[in-house]
Design a protein around this motif. Structure first.
Motif, PDB file in Angstrom:
ATOM      1  N   ALA A  22       0.855  -1.228  -0.001  1.00  0.00           N
ATOM      2  CA  ALA A  22       0.090   0.181  -0.087  1.00  0.00           C
ATOM      3  C   ALA A  22       0.659   1.386  -0.019  1.00  0.00           C
ATOM      4  O   ALA A  22       1.787   1.220   0.418  1.00  0.00           O
ATOM      5  N   LEU A  23       0.158   2.139  -0.426  1.00  0.00           N
ATOM      6  CA  LEU A  23       1.111   3.704  -0.233  1.00  0.00           C
ATOM      7  C   LEU A  23       1.185   3.852   1.138  1.00  0.00           C
ATOM      8  O   LEU A  23       0.516   3.490   2.085  1.00  0.00           O
ATOM      9  N   PRO A  24       2.420   4.914   1.413  1.00  0.00           N
ATOM     10  CA  PRO A  24       2.555   5.179   3.038  1.00  0.00           C
ATOM     11  C   PRO A  24       1.422   6.170   3.535  1.00  0.00           C
ATOM     12  O   PRO A  24       0.823   6.648   2.526  1.00  0.00           O
ATOM     13  N   SER A  25       1.331   6.072   4.752  1.00  0.00           N
ATOM     14  CA  SER A  25       0.180   7.037   5.252  1.00  0.00           C
ATOM     15  C   SER A  25       0.673   8.543   5.318  1.00  0.00           C
ATOM     16  O   SER A  25      -0.215   9.314   5.178  1.00  0.00           O
ATOM     17  N   ASP A  26       1.994   8.712   5.052  1.00  0.00           N
ATOM     18  CA  ASP A  26       2.381  10.132   4.817  1.00  0.00           C
ATOM     19  C   ASP A  26       2.451  10.378   3.521  1.00  0.00           C
ATOM     20  O   ASP A  26       3.338   9.918   2.467  1.00  0.00           O
ATOM     21  N   PHE A  27       1.113  10.621   2.813  1.00  0.00           N
ATOM     22  CA  PHE A  27       1.153  10.788   1.203  1.00  0.00           C
ATOM     23  C   PHE A  27       2.158  11.803   0.743  1.00  0.00           C
ATOM     24  O   PHE A  27       2.280  11.700  -0.488  1.00  0.00           O
ATOM     25  N   SER A  28       2.685  12.657   1.696  1.00  0.00           N
ATOM     26  CA  SER A  28       3.722  13.786   0.981  1.00  0.00           C
ATOM     27  C   SER A  28       4.915  12.978   0.382  1.00  0.00           C
ATOM     28  O   SER A  28       5.474  13.447  -0.532  1.00  0.00           O
ATOM     29  N   ILE A  29       5.238  11.706   0.842  1.00  0.00           N
ATOM     30  CA  ILE A  29       6.336  10.871   0.337  1.00  0.00           C
ATOM     31  C   ILE A  29       6.181  10.548  -1.320  1.00  0.00           C
ATOM     32  O   ILE A  29       6.906  10.847  -1.958  1.00  0.00           O
ATOM     33  N   VAL A  30       4.900  10.508  -1.761  1.00  0.00           N
ATOM     34  CA  VAL A  30       4.645  10.130  -3.055  1.00  0.00           C
ATOM     35  C   VAL A  30       3.882  10.918  -3.641  1.00  0.00           C
ATOM     36  O   VAL A  30       3.651  11.111  -4.996  1.00  0.00           O
ATOM     37  N   GLY A  31       3.113  12.009  -3.023  1.00  0.00           N
ATOM     38  CA  GLY A  31       2.400  13.135  -3.419  1.00  0.00           C
ATOM     39  C   GLY A  31       0.645  12.535  -3.754  1.00  0.00           C
ATOM     40  O   GLY A  31       0.117  13.450  -4.705  1.00  0.00           O
ATOM     41  N   TYR A  32       0.480  11.521  -3.702  1.00  0.00           N
ATOM     42  CA  TYR A  32      -1.108  11.109  -3.806  1.00  0.00           C
ATOM     43  C   TYR A  32      -1.330  10.077  -2.994  1.00  0.00           C
ATOM     44  O   TYR A  32      -0.625   9.279  -2.310  1.00  0.00           O
ATOM     45  N   SER A  33      -2.985   9.712  -3.224  1.00  0.00           N
ATOM     46  CA  SER A  33      -3.276   8.802  -2.145  1.00  0.00           C
ATOM     47  C   SER A  33      -3.994   7.678  -3.150  1.00  0.00           C
ATOM     48  O   SER A  33      -4.330   8.163  -4.177  1.00  0.00           O
ATOM     49  N   GLU A  34      -4.646   6.681  -2.465  1.00  0.00           N
ATOM     50  CA  GLU A  34      -5.242   5.641  -3.272  1.00  0.00           C
ATOM     51  C   GLU A  34      -6.700   6.317  -3.507  1.00  0.00           C
ATOM     52  O   GLU A  34      -7.164   6.243  -4.953  1.00  0.00           O
ATOM     53  N   GLU A  35      -7.027   7.165  -2.844  1.00  0.00           N
ATOM     54  CA  GLU A  35      -8.455   7.893  -2.961  1.00  0.00           C
ATOM     55  C   GLU A  35      -8.602   8.860  -4.274  1.00  0.00           C
ATOM     56  O   GLU A  35      -9.424   8.772  -5.093  1.00  0.00           O
ATOM     57  N   ASP A  36      -7.210   9.315  -4.503  1.00  0.00           N
ATOM     58  CA  ASP A  36      -7.073  10.206  -5.645  1.00  0.00           C
ATOM     59  C   ASP A  36      -7.190   9.564  -6.983  1.00  0.00           C
ATOM     60  O   ASP A  36      -7.398  10.172  -7.999  1.00  0.00           O
ATOM     61  N   LEU A  37      -7.077   8.051  -6.833  1.00  0.00           N
ATOM     62  CA  LEU A  37      -7.043   7.187  -8.329  1.00  0.00           C
ATOM     63  C   LEU A  37      -8.285   6.929  -8.676  1.00  0.00           C
ATOM     64  O   LEU A  37      -8.771   6.100  -9.342  1.00  0.00           O
ATOM     65  N   SER A  38      -9.393   7.205  -7.556  1.00  0.00           N
ATOM     66  CA  SER A  38     -10.654   6.522  -7.629  1.00  0.00           C
ATOM     67  C   SER A  38     -11.724   7.033  -8.763  1.00  0.00           C
ATOM     68  O   SER A  38     -12.684   6.302  -9.157  1.00  0.00           O
TER      69      SER A  38
END
Length: 366
Positions: A22-38
């Motif tokens: 899964a993506l890290p809880s600190d989304f600043s590391i990758v710049g997005y979250s799973e919800e953003d892809l929905s």
């Protein structure tokens, strides 16, 4: 005791599953979250947020839509890579609206279509170096200036050169001075300004023309300018010459790195390199359950067709992986605050991304 060990093992396993799939809880590391892809709307909201963060604007609505499509394609690549469980994250950085071909055209710049000039000194002064330290970090020794940004100018060769000169100057004089890449771009006619160059040519230019001005006296323009010869009466930092590190030898590179920062060339045209973000937390494969391993070491994919100049500023190990610390010139928002840790001990003579193929360093004997 056995019960507490088992509980710890279960805890570590749960963290491993969370961080590996899964993506890290600190989304600043990758710049997005799973919800953003929905949904499309969520993606558009993410794009608007990303534009604001990186101060992006476009000349027309049509250009914005085109950039949005590029953004979505890059995000798909980043997300697919992150779900493969590599030892590093990719992140949605400021290059998110650039196609990969655009990125390569603007941000690389080592010229391999011209012959490499061999150094005037055939010797390698660190050949007999022994008892090398297990790790070296020239940042901690005060020999590395803050990360710089070449912008959309293929001047990486100048930034690589300057980083190495700044390093040896600090080691000899104990004074860290930020030096001018722009002077090399404007005045070194052996190289091609924003259209690429070679670090050896730049070292030769500096040694033969009296040195480099400071960054303050000859600031960076992010484009080619006119050589300002009238600045000759201002402060200059000199070098005596340069030497090449024996090719395809990790041992030789480490010997040089134990003594000073080194200019190196790598293949950085891979899409994963474009979006490298760094640290990822993994669980050690061990029965001891001693804790978490914090990694982030880049291990590819990449080839060895050299196209980018950077500076190696140390080496070390993390989580059982050995690496070289590399200073890039794409600003502090890229990678690990402008740096990348590149895996070593790969078993390849050329090293990861060809890092052993074309290393050199300036000398300063006075």
């Amino acid at each position: 005791m056995a019960s507490s060990t088992m509980n710890l093992a279960i805890l570590l396993l749960s963290v491993f599953l969370a961080t590996s799939f899964a993506l890290p809880s600190d989304f600043s590391i990758v710049g997005y979250s799973e919800e953003d892809l929905s949904s499309h709307d969520k993606l558009m909201e993410l794009f608007e947020s990303w534009m604001s963060k990186h101060s992006k604007s476009y000349a027309s609505f049509e250009e914005k839509l085109r950039r949005f499509e590029v953004f979505k394609d890059n995000l798909k690549h980043i997300d697919e890579s992150n779900k493969k469980g590599r030892s590093y994250w990719l992140g949605l950085n400021e290059f998110g609206d650039m196609s990969h071909e655009e990125f390569k055209a603007k941000y690389l710049g080592v010229s391999t279509d011209v012959p490499r000039r061999r150094s005037s000194s055939p010797s390698f002064r660190y050949e007999n170096a022994a008892d090398l330290p297990k790790s070296v970090d020239w940042r901690k020794k005060g020999a590395v200036s803050p990360v710089k940004n070449q912008g959309r100018c293929g001047s990486c060769w100048a930034f690589s050169t300057v980083a190495a000169v700044e390093g040896i100057n600090q080691i000899v004089t104990r004074n860290l001075t930020s030096l001018s890449e722009q002077q090399l771009i404007d005045c070194d006619t052996q190289n091609n300004g924003c259209n690429g160059g070679l670090m050896d040519y730049a070292f030769s230019f500096i040694a033969s023309t009296g040195g480099l001005h400071t960054e303050d006296d000859y600031p960076y323009l992010m484009e080619e300018g006119t050589c300002e010869e009238q600045r000759a009466d201002l402060e200059m930092v000199t070098i005596s010459g340069y030497e090449d590190v024996p090719e395809n030898s990790e041992e030789s590179l480490l010997k040089a790195l134990a003594n000073q920062p080194v200019s190196v060339a790598i293949e950085a045209s891979g899409r994963s390199f474009q979006f490298y973000s760094g640290v990822r937390i993994l669980v050690p494969v061990s029965n001891s359950c001693r804790g978490l391993l914090v990694q982030g070491v880049f291990d590819g994919p990449c080839g060895s067709d050299l196209d980018h100049g950077v500076a190696a500023v140390g080496y070390g190990s993390s989580g059982g992986q050995d690496y070289v610390i590399v200073k890039n010139s794409w600003g502090p928002r890229w990678g690990e605050r402008g740096y990348i840790r590149m895996k070593r001990n790969t078993g390849k003579a050329q090293g990861l991304c060809g890092i052993h193929k074309m290393a050199s360093y300036p000398t300063k004997d006075d």
